[in-house]
Structure formats: C-alpha cells, structure tokens
Design a protein around this motif. Structure first.
Motif, PDB file in Angstrom:
ATOM      1  N   GLN A   1       9.866   1.497  -1.744  1.00 39.64           N
ATOM      2  CA  GLN A   1       9.002   0.414  -2.209  1.00 39.64           C
ATOM      3  C   GLN A   1       9.705  -0.366  -3.309  1.00 39.64           C
ATOM      4  O   GLN A   1      10.285   0.206  -4.224  1.00 39.64           O
ATOM      5  CB  GLN A   1       7.687   0.978  -2.742  1.00 39.64           C
TER       6      GLN A   1
ATOM      7  N   GLY B   1       0.814  -1.206   0.000  1.00 41.29           N
ATOM      8  CA  GLY B   1       0.000   0.000   0.000  1.00 41.29           C
ATOM      9  C   GLY B   1       0.847   1.255   0.000  1.00 41.29           C
ATOM     10  O   GLY B   1       2.080   1.205   0.024  1.00 41.29           O
ATOM     11  N   GLN B   2       0.171   2.394   0.021  1.00 39.94           N
ATOM     12  CA  GLN B   2       0.847   3.687   0.014  1.00 39.94           C
ATOM     13  C   GLN B   2       1.321   4.042   1.417  1.00 39.94           C
ATOM     14  O   GLN B   2       0.559   3.954   2.372  1.00 39.94           O
ATOM     15  CB  GLN B   2      -0.094   4.774  -0.499  1.00 39.94           C
ATOM     16  N   ASP B   3       2.576   4.436   1.528  1.00 39.77           N
ATOM     17  CA  ASP B   3       3.180   4.810   2.814  1.00 39.77           C
ATOM     18  C   ASP B   3       2.890   3.772   3.905  1.00 39.77           C
ATOM     19  O   ASP B   3       2.349   4.094   4.968  1.00 39.77           O
ATOM     20  CB  ASP B   3       2.684   6.183   3.267  1.00 39.77           C
TER      21      ASP B   3
ATOM     22  N   ARG C   1       9.688   7.373   3.163  1.00 45.25           N
ATOM     23  CA  ARG C   1       9.757   6.845   1.798  1.00 45.25           C
ATOM     24  C   ARG C   1      11.198   6.677   1.339  1.00 45.25           C
ATOM     25  O   ARG C   1      11.519   5.732   0.615  1.00 45.25           O
ATOM     26  CB  ARG C   1       9.003   7.779   0.836  1.00 45.25           C
TER      27      ARG C   1
END
Length: 260
Positions: free
Chosen positions: A239, A197-199, A234
C-alpha cells in the motif's frame, strides 16, 4: 461454483471499463440480433440494448445467481432478454449479427477451438468481439498457484487452478479471426488500478480468481488459505500513499466477417 453478483460488482468501475473499450471497436449499424456470452449480472448487456434499441439483445450466462440479478433489466428494456446456458455448448443462430464475450472465455477450457467454430458459423458481415484477462502470470495469480501447490495445500487443491495457458496472447486471437476470414484488430491494455481499503487485491480476487479455491475447501481451510494468501499479496502489492496499485493486463480482439 456459485457466483456472488454483489462481490463481483464491488469493483464495478474497473471491471466495466474493458467492456466499453472493447465494444467501442464494434462498428455494426442496426444489428438485428446481438449476443453477450457470459453476461453476468446484465448491466453491461443492457448498454448494448440501449445502443441498438431496434434489435434483440440476448445475454447468456450459466449462473442462476447472476441471471437473477439481470432479470429486472429485461423487464424494463423491451429489446433485452437473458438465457441460462453453458457458453461452451452455445452456437450462433443464422441471424446473429454481433457476438460479444467480455471476461468470460478464460473460464472455458479449449475456448480457442470453440471460437473457431463460432466464427465459421457466423454469417458474412457479422461481428465478433472478445476480451479476457491477461494476468495469469501476474503475482496475484502466481502466488495463489504457488500456495496451492505447497505441501500444506497440494492434496486438497491439485488441479483446481490453471496457469498462463488459460488464455492466449493477442496474436493468437488475431490469427484465429484472420484465418476465419475476418478483418480483425487485437491489442492489449494494462490498467493501473488504484485500489483502496484493507487487503484490496484479496478483495478483488475474491470475486473471480479465488472462487475455485474457496469452492474446493472447507470453511475452516478456506479461511486459513485466504489468510496465508493475503499475507503474500501484501508483500507483492504494498500500500502506498495513494492506495494500492494493482496492474491488470487485458487482451482484446474484434473482427468483422468478410462479405462476399
């Protein structure tokens, strides 16, 4: 600080695994009285009642929100009960056979001295098992402290976060147990958690480590801090093709008090 049971449970599989790795080392047979200190929403405490159905299993937590989530479990399982209390003020009863504390003692300043008092009070043959996160010097926490200490945030967040001194090393907890007359084992495990997922690292710490910061800031400031912190995370946890790898170190100790 209020706990959000839903946010805490968001990564349930990862948060639950250390509990089972810890309690697998407890070899108590038919304990009459078991206590889970810092039981949270109670789902893991319930597994202790299923393991030892002939005893009484009590989960202790200071969060009303967490205990509200736990209450239906007690209604279904006769051996299970929950109590709201500050574990810093708790002491074992003379009948206590097993004490478990999973990912809770890091919130209690001076918990090593508190452990010594508990271990002294436990009766011969009793078991004590604890697990705390050992990642306070990992980027997830170091970046949070670095940002909190920056010129923009220092006046609002001074003293809110603690550092690597928050928990001891495996050898520290081993020594405490041995000094108290326990046959003991201590170890550490670094789980390589693949988040999606995001962050996702931000989502993880929202349920635990970031809570003191969010509680100390206004809603607008909390959003600004979180945005700056997310950008740093990040970079620290990029990722990859399989997700975001989030190494998580845990520290464990288990012991049984000598008999005779």
């Amino acid at each position: 600080m209020k706990w959000d049971p839903a946010k805490y449970a968001e990564f349930g599989d990862y948060r639950n695994r250390p509990f089972f790795d810890l309690t697998a080392r407890i070899h108590a047979e038919g304990p009459a009285h078991v206590v889970d200190l810092g039981c949270g929403p109670g789902n893991l405490t319930a597994t202790l009642a299923e393991r030892w159905p002939d005893g009484r299993v009590v989960g202790v937590d200071s969060s009303a929100e967490m205990l509200a989530q736990a209450a239906p479990l007690a209604a279904k399982i006769p051996a299970l009960a929950f109590e709201q209390a500050d574990i810093a003020a708790w002491m074992p009863a003379p009948v206590t056979d097993v004490v478990v504390s999973n990912a809770a003692l890091q919130w209690v300043p001076g918990h090593q001295d508190l452990m010594r008092k508990w271990l002294e009070a436990l009766r011969p043959g009793a078991w004590f098992a604890m697990q705390v996160p050992g990642n306070f010097n990992a980027p997830s926490h170091a970046l949070m402290r670095e940002l909190a200490a920056s010129d923009r945030w220092a006046s609002k967040l001074d003293g809110v976060l603690r550092g690597g001194e928050t928990v001891g090393e495996p050898g520290d907890y081993l020594g405490i147990l041995l000094d108290a007359g326990f046959a003991a084992d201590a170890w550490e495990t670094s789980y390589q958690q693949v988040l999606h997922g995001q962050d996702p690292v931000l989502a993880w710490v929202r349920g635990t480590a970031l809570r003191p910061v969010m509680g100390a800031l206004s809603e607008d400031d909390a959003k600004r801090f979180e945005s700056e912190y997310a950008a740093a995370l990040r970079d620290a946890y990029p990722q990859g093709v399989h997700g975001t790898v989030f190494p998580f170190r845990r520290i464990f100790a288990v012991g049984r008090k000598a008999v005779g």
